[in-house]
Design a protein around this motif. Structure first.
Motif, short mmCIF file in Angstrom:
data_model
loop_
_atom_site.label_atom_id
_atom_site.label_comp_id
_atom_site.label_asym_id
_atom_site.label_seq_id
_atom_site.Cartn_x
_atom_site.Cartn_y
_atom_site.Cartn_z
N GLN A 96 0.80 -1.21 0.00
CA GLN A 96 0.00 0.00 0.00
C GLN A 96 0.84 1.27 0.00
OE1 GLN A 96 -3.54 -0.02 -0.19
NE2 GLN A 96 -3.06 -2.16 -0.71
N GLY A 97 2.15 1.12 0.16
CA GLY A 97 3.02 2.28 0.14
C GLY A 97 2.99 3.05 1.45
N GLU A 98 3.90 4.00 1.55
CA GLU A 98 3.97 4.87 2.73
C GLU A 98 3.47 6.25 2.38
OE1 GLU A 98 7.91 4.96 4.24
OE2 GLU A 98 7.87 2.90 4.98
N GLY A 99 2.91 6.94 3.36
CA GLY A 99 2.43 8.29 3.13
C GLY A 99 0.94 8.38 3.32
N ILE A 100 0.43 9.59 3.24
CA ILE A 100 -0.99 9.81 3.45
C ILE A 100 -1.59 10.46 2.21
CG2 ILE A 100 -0.82 9.97 5.96
CD1 ILE A 100 -0.83 13.00 5.66
N GLY A 101 -2.90 10.31 2.07
CA GLY A 101 -3.57 10.91 0.92
C GLY A 101 -3.17 10.24 -0.38
N GLY A 102 -3.12 11.04 -1.44
CA GLY A 102 -2.81 10.47 -2.76
C GLY A 102 -1.35 10.30 -3.02
#
Length: 458
Positions: free
Chosen positions: A92-98
């Motif tokens: 799902q990857g790292e980070g928030i939003g898009g």
């Protein structure tokens, strides 16, 4: 009218021999070279580590959703987000939003999932049952961008989904540094594999000599150890999940002296086949998609091996008269060398009723590197006219991104685009993306042609 001041004399006039002698150091003996080498090694490690992690090991950065959908996987960002939402087991990857960030391992997983589930061609073309393509980057002039070109093409292919083996044949080890390789001695280079090829030829010759009652050729400790060496013993992983490396270090240069000695001892040993033999015998051509060979700036025995093993030959040069002239002489030496091998071998082979030796390459291309459009366009056009179909259409611009990546012992694909403005990053990356596009067209065209020939032969 004011009198113009006299210009000072040139700095090389009026020098005093006694004053010049006073500035000289004591005579330099050989031990001073060792001291200079030690200082340089320390500095080299320091500079290299600046592009590495705190533990001294290189790490490949993560890639953003923008990069993935713009450069790596031909899919719209919205579609990728839907795929991730509907498949929580996928990375799902790292980070928030898009704005999410993924490792290249995760990108490869996403690519494989899309290829399995979708109708598009998400995986790069590679026909089943055909061997890897071997790409040699060579020119006997130094400073023309061989290592930089080979490294970036290997990285481009890896980002495209291919599995790549990089082989550093230059004892300076620049490619090894870019790839973060650790090579303690020549036994972790191609040297033992070349030695193994000779040792096997000696063993075959000795079997014949034994049958004739003749004394055997010697197999010393080095050759005996090489007989037990396999490609797996010298291949090391890199910080790229789909790039492996056979590295180089200074002692590899010993091969340039040892190979002709072996050839004199056993004249029938085809020294030019050593590299190609181990690629085939050790299953390397089946395990990888592309073998990238970075050669030294000389037409020595290792370069001859690389050229003989290669399917595709790339010859970088700058857009200058001297580099054009040198490259022309390089082609002249290639002709002389390989025509001489063919003539020398085939006279004996014809007499023995054996197949003749014939060197062929799928494609040979020259490519202009470090190109300055404003100053070199006219000369580049002249070079293009003379080399004709030997010349790549794209000229590789030298950009700020390329320069900064080189200073940091990184490839441009390892540079985080957030350190540049978007235009600088896109332009710098395009310089190598377009070079890779031409190579990829050669690769897939050669594979397709090979597949048609194999089908016709069935």
């Amino acid at each position: 009218m004011a009198r113009k001041p006299d210009l000072p004399p040139p700095p090389y006039l009026g020098l005093d021999p006694e004053a010049a002698a006073a500035k000289l150091p004591h005579p330099t003996d050989t031990s001073r070279f060792a001291k200079a080498a030690a200082f340089a090694a320390r500095g080299r490690d320091d500079l290299a580590r600046r592009g590495y992690a705190p533990d001294g090991k290189k790490r490949l950065r993560k890639f953003s959703t923008w990069e993935i959908t713009r450069y790596l996987i031909p899919v719209a960002p919205a579609h990728l987000r839907r795929v991730l939402k509907n498949n929580p087991d996928l990375p799902q990857g790292e980070g928030i939003g898009g704005s999410k960030w993924f490792t290249l391992e995760e990108v490869l997983q996403l690519r494989a999932h899309l290829a399995e589930a979708g109708t598009k061609d998400y995986l790069p073309f590679r026909p089943e049952g055909l061997p890897a393509k071997v790409v040699a980057v060579a020119n006997f002039k130094g400073g023309v961008g061989k290592t930089s070109t080979a490294a970036h093409l290997a990285m481009s292919a890896a980002l495209d989904g291919y599995k790549v083996l990089v082989i550093d044949l230059d004892s300076q080890g620049s490619m090894t540094s870019i790839m973060g390789g650790q090579v303690p001695d020549e036994w972790k280079t191609v040297f033992p594999l070349v030695a193994r090829d000779y040792a096997r030829s000696v063993a075959q010759e000795n079997a014949v000599r034994e049958a004739r009652g003749e004394p055997p050729l010697p197999l010393d400790e080095t050759l005996s150890a090489a007989m037990e060496t396999k490609a797996e013993d010298v291949i090391q992983p890199t910080h790229w999940p789909n790039i492996d490396l056979i590295g180089a270090q200074l002692n590899l240069y010993w091969a340039e002296f040892q190979i002709p000695v072996w050839r004199m001892a056993l004249r029938q040993w085809p020294l030019w086949d050593a590299l190609g033999n181990f690629l085939a015998e050790d299953g390397i051509l089946d395990r990888y998609d592309i073998i990238m060979l970075d050669t030294p700036p000389a037409l020595g025995y290792l370069t001859i091996n690389a050229l003989a093993a290669a399917d595709i030959l790339l010859v970088p040069l700058g857009a200058s008269f001297l580099e054009f002239d040198s490259t022309g002489r390089f082609f002249d030496m290639l002709y002389s060398t390989f025509a001489s091998i063919e003539d020398g071998e085939n006279s004996a082979r014809r007499a023995a009723g054996l197949d003749e030796v014939k060197f062929e390459w799928d494609v040979v291309r020259t490519l202009i590197t470090r190109f300055d459009t404003g100053q070199q366009a006219d000369l580049a056009n002249v070079i293009q006219a003379y080399f004709g179909d030997f010349m790549n259409a794209h000229r590789q611009d030298f950009t700020a991104l390329v320069g900064q990546a080189g200073e940091q012992v990184n490839g441009i694909y390892e540079a985080d685009y957030r350190q540049f403005n978007r235009e600088t990053y896109v332009r710098g990356r395009e310089a190598f993306d377009r070079t890779y596009a031409e190579l990829k067209e050669i690769l897939i065209g050669s594979w397709w042609r090979d597949a048609q020939l194999a089908r016709a032969a069935e």
